[in-house]
Design an enzyme around this catalytic site. Structure first.
Site: not given
Ligand code: BG6
Length: 513
Positions: A198-199, A262
């Site tokens: 989960d980044h 997230h």
């Molecule tokens: C991804 C989603 O996991 O996270 C995307 O699938 C979203 O829809 C993205 O735009 C957002 O990541 P970050 O790091 O740009 O906030």
């Protein structure tokens, strides 16, 4: 020295320095993730000297490509997306570690030849290396890749080494599919060797939340229902369905795409109890308790009262005209998929009784920003007769992105002979305080997976409890006789009126970002 060893961060550093040779295999290596994120993250780890020695990365995908062809593509991606910029000399040495292996995901022979390739690398190194299999394919291929890895014996680590798997999101699309996937992964890899990515957990400020709460004494005594009125979590994006994302997104929607993973991760970090130590399981035990303690929504009416869904209609974002969600490329013109969702959540624990958690996530909002704000109660007596509006409350704001940092808002007297008050901010910015940019989430997470630290990865029960909560909402939206309405908001606005009304009925407003 013994003092340093007791410091968990130095500990982590020491673990890393001991990292042993490793080969990372990326399944689905022709995809955007490898090009934009994974290879640039590995390159940046190489730049900071954090990659293990004798490192190799193998891209596994269906298209015909040579090693050189793949390297050329990755070079282009690195020039565009590398956090610390691109250096030809460093690339020249790093790119030798990049290889390509062509195969169908279903073809057993492709896995046998992958095994032969990994064995050949080990022979060149003169000793077996650890193996990390990264599933970056479309989710429907996860199970076949796992089955084939097992059939080829690749889930069995070489003598004295480890073999691990990293699963990209989405991890299922509902509880039954997540359970099935957990079962399949569990048959092939042990839970301790499974890393569900989960980044958001790799983002610097998300990690700093634990430090803020548990390494300081000033906040934690206030971090409960006695002092906190409510909490808001906002994730706004100023993009829509660019880059052909409409096809995937229309099958997912904001709730599945961002909230289940997230935003629930951020919620867990804000609401969890202190863990007994910093081991992966102690931290994850506490996080999962938060999700388990979410008060369940019990009926479509309950969902309608506590969850607002909406789609954007045409509008203007950043001065550019945007089409409505249903007009986007690869989106069904009658789509009932939400591009925005707002929720009012209750956490049934001692600490959080009576404190609502409001969460919102939307595409095509005015700007990209993710933040968590804790809004404090008012003093028992309003001596100064201040107006009772959000904006006058004390708020601790944790900015996840951009401009990562933390600010504390309080009321102050304006200078002058009259007693006039104004909200002011105490502000901490990562960039100015530390004078260097934070690593990309994928750098940290790849390194942690190689170092065997699963703290920042979702555990099987965490994922399943999250889906349990989300499924009730999805069922109310898509399966009930009287589904809650799909609201609308113009692209470039802060979301639908109904989301404002949800807070207004509680006497609150969304924080102005
Ligand atoms: C991804 C989603 O996991 O996270 C995307 O699938 C979203 O829809 C993205 O735009 C957002 O990541 P970050 O790091 O740009 O906030």
């Amino acid at each position: 020295m013994s003092e340093a060893l007791e410091n968990p961060f130095l500990d982590t550093l020491i673990t890393r320095q001991r990292a042993e040779p490793c080969t990372v295999v990326i399944f689905g290596a022709s995809g955007d993730l490898t090009y934009r994120k994974l290879v640039p993250a590995l390159y940046n780890l190489a730049a900071s000297g954090d990659l293990p020695p004798q490192f190799k990365v193998v891209g596994f995908a269906r298209r015909e490509k040579s090693d050189d062809g793949f390297r050329a593509e990755m070079l282009e991606g690195n020039k565009k997306f590398s956090r610390q910029g691109h250096n030809d000399e460093l690339w020249a040495s790093f790119s030798h570690s990049i290889h390509y292996h062509r195969s169908e995901f279903t073809d057993a022979a492709g896995y046998a030849s992958l095994k032969a390739l990994l064995d050949k690398f080990d022979a060149e190194r003169g000793a077996p290396a650890n193996r990390l299999f990264y599933l970056a394919t479309a989710p429907e291929y996860f199970s076949v890749v796992l089955e084939q890895l097992a059939a080829a014996g690749l889930n069995q680590a070489p003598e004295g080494k480890w073999s691990r798997v990293v699963c990209e999101k989405p991890f299922g699309k509902d509880l039954p599919s997540a359970q099935k996937l957990n079962r399949i992964v569990g048959e092939v890899f042990e839970e301790k060797d499974t890393y569900r990515i989960d980044h958001y957990l790799g983002k610097e400020t998300a990690q700093n939340l634990m430090v803020l709460r548990f390494a300081n004494e000033i906040f934690e005594p206030l971090w409960n229902s006695r002092y906190i009125d409510h909490v808001q979590i906002t994730c706004s994006e100023n993009l829509g369905m660019e880059g052909g994302r409409g096809g995937y997104y229309d099958t997912a929607g904001a709730l599945r795409d961002m909230v289940q993973n997230h935003l629930f991760q951020l919620l867990s970090l804000v609401a969890m109890e202190p863990p007994t130590d910093l081991s992966a399981d102690s931290v994850r035990d506490e996080k999962v308790k938060v999700i388990r303690s979410l008060r369940p929504l019990t009926s479509p009416a309950d969902v309608a009262a506590n969850v607002i869904r909406a789609q954007y209609t045409e509008g203007v974002v950043d001065g550019v005209k945007r089409v409505g969600y249903r007009q986007e490329d690869r989106v069904n013109p009658q789509s009932m998929t939400e591009s925005y969702v707002a929720l009012r959540l209750k956490i049934d624990t001692w600490r959080w009784q009576g404190v609502p958690f409001y969460m919102r996530m939307g595409k095509q909002l005015p700007k990209k920003s993710t933040e968590i704000s804790l809004h404090f109660k008012r003093p028992p007596q309003n001596l100064f007769k201040t107006e009772d509006v959000t904006g006058n409350d004390n708020a601790l704001v944790i900015r996840i992105q951009p401009d990562e940092g933390i600010s504390l808002r309080m009321l102050s007297k304006q200078p002058g002979v009259l007693l006039r008050m104004q909200p002011v901010k105490m502000d901490f910015h990562y960039s100015t305080s530390f004078g260097k940019a934070s690593p990309e989430a994928y750098e940290r997470l790849l390194l942690d997976a190689m170092a065997g630290d699963a703290t920042l990865f979702a555990r099987n029960d965490e994922v399943e409890h999250a889906w349990r909560y989300i499924d009730v909402i999805e069922d109310a939206w898509h399966k009930s006789a009287e589904p809650p309405p799909m609201c609308e908001y113009p692209a470039g606005s802060w979301g639908p009126r109904e989301a404002d009304e949800m807070l207004a009925t509680d006497g609150r407003n969304w924080r102005r970002i």
